[in-house]
Design a protein around this motif. Structure first.
Motif, PDB file in Angstrom:
ATOM      1  N   ASP A   1     -11.838  -6.342   2.071  1.00 25.22           N
ATOM      2  CA  ASP A   1     -12.994  -5.830   2.813  1.00 25.22           C
ATOM      3  C   ASP A   1     -13.558  -4.554   2.202  1.00 25.22           C
ATOM      4  O   ASP A   1     -14.748  -4.256   2.352  1.00 25.22           O
ATOM      5  CB  ASP A   1     -12.600  -5.531   4.269  1.00 25.22           C
ATOM      6  N   LEU A   2     -12.706  -3.772   1.533  1.00 23.42           N
ATOM      7  CA  LEU A   2     -13.115  -2.446   1.058  1.00 23.42           C
ATOM      8  C   LEU A   2     -13.544  -2.433  -0.410  1.00 23.42           C
ATOM      9  O   LEU A   2     -13.887  -1.381  -0.944  1.00 23.42           O
ATOM     10  CB  LEU A   2     -11.950  -1.455   1.247  1.00 23.42           C
ATOM     11  N   ALA A   3     -13.517  -3.602  -1.061  1.00 21.94           N
ATOM     12  CA  ALA A   3     -13.758  -3.641  -2.505  1.00 21.94           C
ATOM     13  C   ALA A   3     -15.131  -3.096  -2.887  1.00 21.94           C
ATOM     14  O   ALA A   3     -15.296  -2.512  -3.970  1.00 21.94           O
ATOM     15  CB  ALA A   3     -13.587  -5.065  -3.020  1.00 21.94           C
ATOM     16  N   ASP A   4     -16.134  -3.252  -2.031  1.00 19.54           N
ATOM     17  CA  ASP A   4     -17.482  -2.783  -2.364  1.00 19.54           C
ATOM     18  C   ASP A   4     -17.848  -1.487  -1.633  1.00 19.54           C
ATOM     19  O   ASP A   4     -19.003  -1.064  -1.662  1.00 19.54           O
ATOM     20  CB  ASP A   4     -18.502  -3.871  -2.040  1.00 19.54           C
ATOM     21  N   LYS A   5     -16.860  -0.858  -0.993  1.00 20.25           N
ATOM     22  CA  LYS A   5     -17.097   0.414  -0.302  1.00 20.25           C
ATOM     23  C   LYS A   5     -16.879   1.579  -1.265  1.00 20.25           C
ATOM     24  O   LYS A   5     -16.373   1.413  -2.376  1.00 20.25           O
ATOM     25  CB  LYS A   5     -16.171   0.557   0.906  1.00 20.25           C
ATOM     26  N   ASP A   6     -17.232   2.806  -0.819  1.00 15.99           N
ATOM     27  CA  ASP A   6     -16.993   3.970  -1.672  1.00 15.99           C
ATOM     28  C   ASP A   6     -15.527   4.397  -1.584  1.00 15.99           C
ATOM     29  O   ASP A   6     -14.748   3.856  -0.790  1.00 15.99           O
ATOM     30  CB  ASP A   6     -17.936   5.126  -1.323  1.00 15.99           C
ATOM     31  N   ALA A   7     -15.157   5.364  -2.418  1.00 15.74           N
ATOM     32  CA  ALA A   7     -13.753   5.776  -2.510  1.00 15.74           C
ATOM     33  C   ALA A   7     -13.259   6.380  -1.198  1.00 15.74           C
ATOM     34  O   ALA A   7     -12.090   6.201  -0.831  1.00 15.74           O
ATOM     35  CB  ALA A   7     -13.576   6.775  -3.649  1.00 15.74           C
ATOM     36  N   HIS A   8     -14.109   7.096  -0.502  1.00 16.38           N
ATOM     37  CA  HIS A   8     -13.701   7.693   0.772  1.00 16.38           C
ATOM     38  C   HIS A   8     -13.317   6.602   1.766  1.00 16.38           C
ATOM     39  O   HIS A   8     -12.284   6.700   2.460  1.00 16.38           O
ATOM     40  CB  HIS A   8     -14.847   8.545   1.331  1.00 16.38           C
ATOM     41  N   ALA A   9     -14.144   5.549   1.836  1.00 11.52           N
ATOM     42  CA  ALA A   9     -13.836   4.432   2.740  1.00 11.52           C
ATOM     43  C   ALA A   9     -12.553   3.735   2.312  1.00 11.52           C
ATOM     44  O   ALA A   9     -11.752   3.317   3.160  1.00 11.52           O
ATOM     45  CB  ALA A   9     -14.999   3.442   2.760  1.00 11.52           C
ATOM     46  N   LEU A  10     -12.336   3.602   1.000  1.00  7.01           N
ATOM     47  CA  LEU A  10     -11.112   2.965   0.517  1.00  7.01           C
ATOM     48  C   LEU A  10      -9.883   3.758   0.940  1.00  7.01           C
ATOM     49  O   LEU A  10      -8.930   3.200   1.513  1.00  7.01           O
ATOM     50  CB  LEU A  10     -11.147   2.839  -1.004  1.00  7.01           C
TER      51      LEU A  10
END
Length: 485
Positions: free
Chosen positions: A301-310
């Protein structure tokens, strides 16, 4: 520490293409598709869209539901498959005019039938979810042992006489499937089945109950029998793999005590039903949870999110899931760019920042030596300098400047704050605390002065964790000083 963390661990699902293939292979959907392709203008249906009785033998024969089934079962399965075909739009049924309610309806090909050959995997899964809704409704329908007695004077079924609440029935089955989902993830992905008594007890027996009473055991037994029927219905749609309750058990003495009606050992428990969510089932239950507003994360789910979200997202993932999620995120970025983005996201004084820094360090280890230049850029950073030195030392890099004493103590507070957020107060943290205090004389005298948002909280925890009374007392004093600054 932050309280807004996922309520469920992340699920690892196959690709949508693999799940779509599983959906198309589900026996019930396969039957519904075959009937939809068979149906035409000559197909006879009743006012409610159901196949008329005269058509059922032909439908059962088409589906090869004959010799191996008891008399009437093949026609019942055919009727069920036809209902799925109608309710999912594989066929369209035009109801007769109100003026002529006894006339039969007209059947045409449904728009959804084309999805099977030209639709995307997502389209196929959407169709399968519609089919699951149909089966779920069947599974929560009342059991009509005496249909005639339930029909009122107006010819309609009197639901009140059945002592049946559709909302409560649906809520119970949703709860059972939710618990099965959680138990499956707790087992690391669902390789092992869950005993039906365990699943029933998870809904009936209160968490704080020691020895279940006879009344509670009887409720568990009744729930098991109802779930046995429901899982038999849910298996053909591909939701579960199910080993039913041994029918011989139902023939045993009806006067057995409630305790005697429940399994007593591991070998015996398999006779009482074993159920496992399939990968498609995990997908289906997660989809229903998301639709209901439940936070049910999936790896990827987080692969296309920014580093903060990861870094925030993986904060409370199991170790393997966090690693896989991070690896997927890294594959979409150049190593040096990824390292800089991770380091930037690791900064902060908010309650979740220490755990972000811990996961940043773990993510950088997956980047490898290509992150070195980006890590060296933060050696003088007050929040990241300690992390950078530890990472470079683990890499085996040379020319790493020694940290100032203030950075050593800041990193110690930050590391313990991250561990407290991640795991509470496990035994491993106790060893870390005692090791730090043992390595640095006057640790607490220096630690209470550290300019870190979690200093007082960490020192209080160290006081609880340290087994030496003197050190524990010193930690509590240091925590008081930190709060009084």
């Amino acid at each position: 520490m932050p309280g807004d963390r996922p309520t469920l661990p992340p699920v690892r699902l196959p690709s949508e293409a693999e799940l779509a293939r599983d959906a198309l292979a589900a026996p019930l959907l396969t039957r519904a598709v075959r009937l939809a392709r068979w149906a035409g203008p000559a197909t006879r249906v009743g006012p409610g869209g159901e196949l008329v009785d005269e058509q059922l033998p032909a439908a059962a024969e088409l589906l090869d539901l004959g010799d191996e089934l008891s008399e009437g079962d093949g026609e019942a399965y055919a009727s069920e498959a036809w209902r799925v075909a109608v309710d999912t739009g594989l066929v369209e049924v035009d109801d007769p005019d109100d003026a002529a309610p006894d006339e039969e309806g007209h059947v045409t090909t449904g728009e959804q039938l084309g999805v099977l050959t030209s639709g995307s995997p997502q389209d196929i899964l959407s169709l399968w979810l519609d089919a699951l809704d149909v089966v779920f409704a069947d599974a929560t329908a009342p059991v009509l042992d005496d249909l005639a007695a339930a029909i009122g004077d107006d010819g309609e079924i009197d639901l009140e006489s059945l002592d049946w609440d559709p909302e409560l029935e649906a809520e119970f089955l949703e709860g059972v499937l939710g618990n099965l989902y959680i138990l499956t993830l707790a087992e690391g992905g669902g390789e092992g089945p869950v005993p039906l008594p365990v699943l029933a007890a998870s809904m009936i027996v209160p968490d704080d109950m020691g020895e279940p009473t006879d009344d509670v055991l009887e409720q568990v037994s009744e729930a098991m029998m109802r779930l046995d029927d429901q899982f038999r219905l849910l298996e053909p749609i591909g939701l579960v793999s199910y080993v039913p309750v041994d029918e011989a058990l139902m023939m045993e003495d009806a006067e057995d005590t409630p305790e005697a009606s429940l399994p007593v050992d591991e070998e015996d428990v398999t006779r009482y039903g074993m159920v496992r969510l399939t990968p498609l089932g995990l997908y289906g239950i997660r989809s229903r949870m998301l639709e209901a507003g439940v936070d049910a994360p999936a790896v990827g789910d987080l692969a296309d999110k920014d580093a903060h979200a990861l870094l925030d997202g993986v904060a409370h993932f199991p170790e393997l899931s966090a690693r896989v999620e991070t690896e997927q995120w890294l594959t979409r970025r150049a190593p040096a760019d990824a390292a800089r983005e991770l380091l930037a996201a690791a900064r902060g004084t908010d309650p979740g920042a220490p755990l972000r820094r811990l996961h940043c360090q773990q993510a950088l280890s997956l980047v490898g030596a290509e992150a070195e230049s980006a890590v060296r850029e933060v050696l003088d950073d007050a929040e990241l300098g300690g992390l950078a030195r530890v990472w470079l030392a683990e890499l085996g890099a040379g020319d790493v400047p020694p940290p100032p004493e203030s950075m050593i103590f800041w990193l110690a507070i930050d590391t313990i704050a991250a561990q407290l957020d991640a795991e509470g107060e496990p035994d491993e943290l106790q060893e870390l605390v005692e090791g730090l205090v043992g390595q640095h004389s006057g640790f607490f005298e220096a630690a209470w002065r550290v300019e870190h948002p979690a200093t007082a909280e960490v020192l209080e925890a160290m006081g609880r964790l340290h087994r030496d009374r003197t050190a524990s007392k010193d930690a509590r004093k240091a925590a008081f000083k930190a709060r009084s600054r």
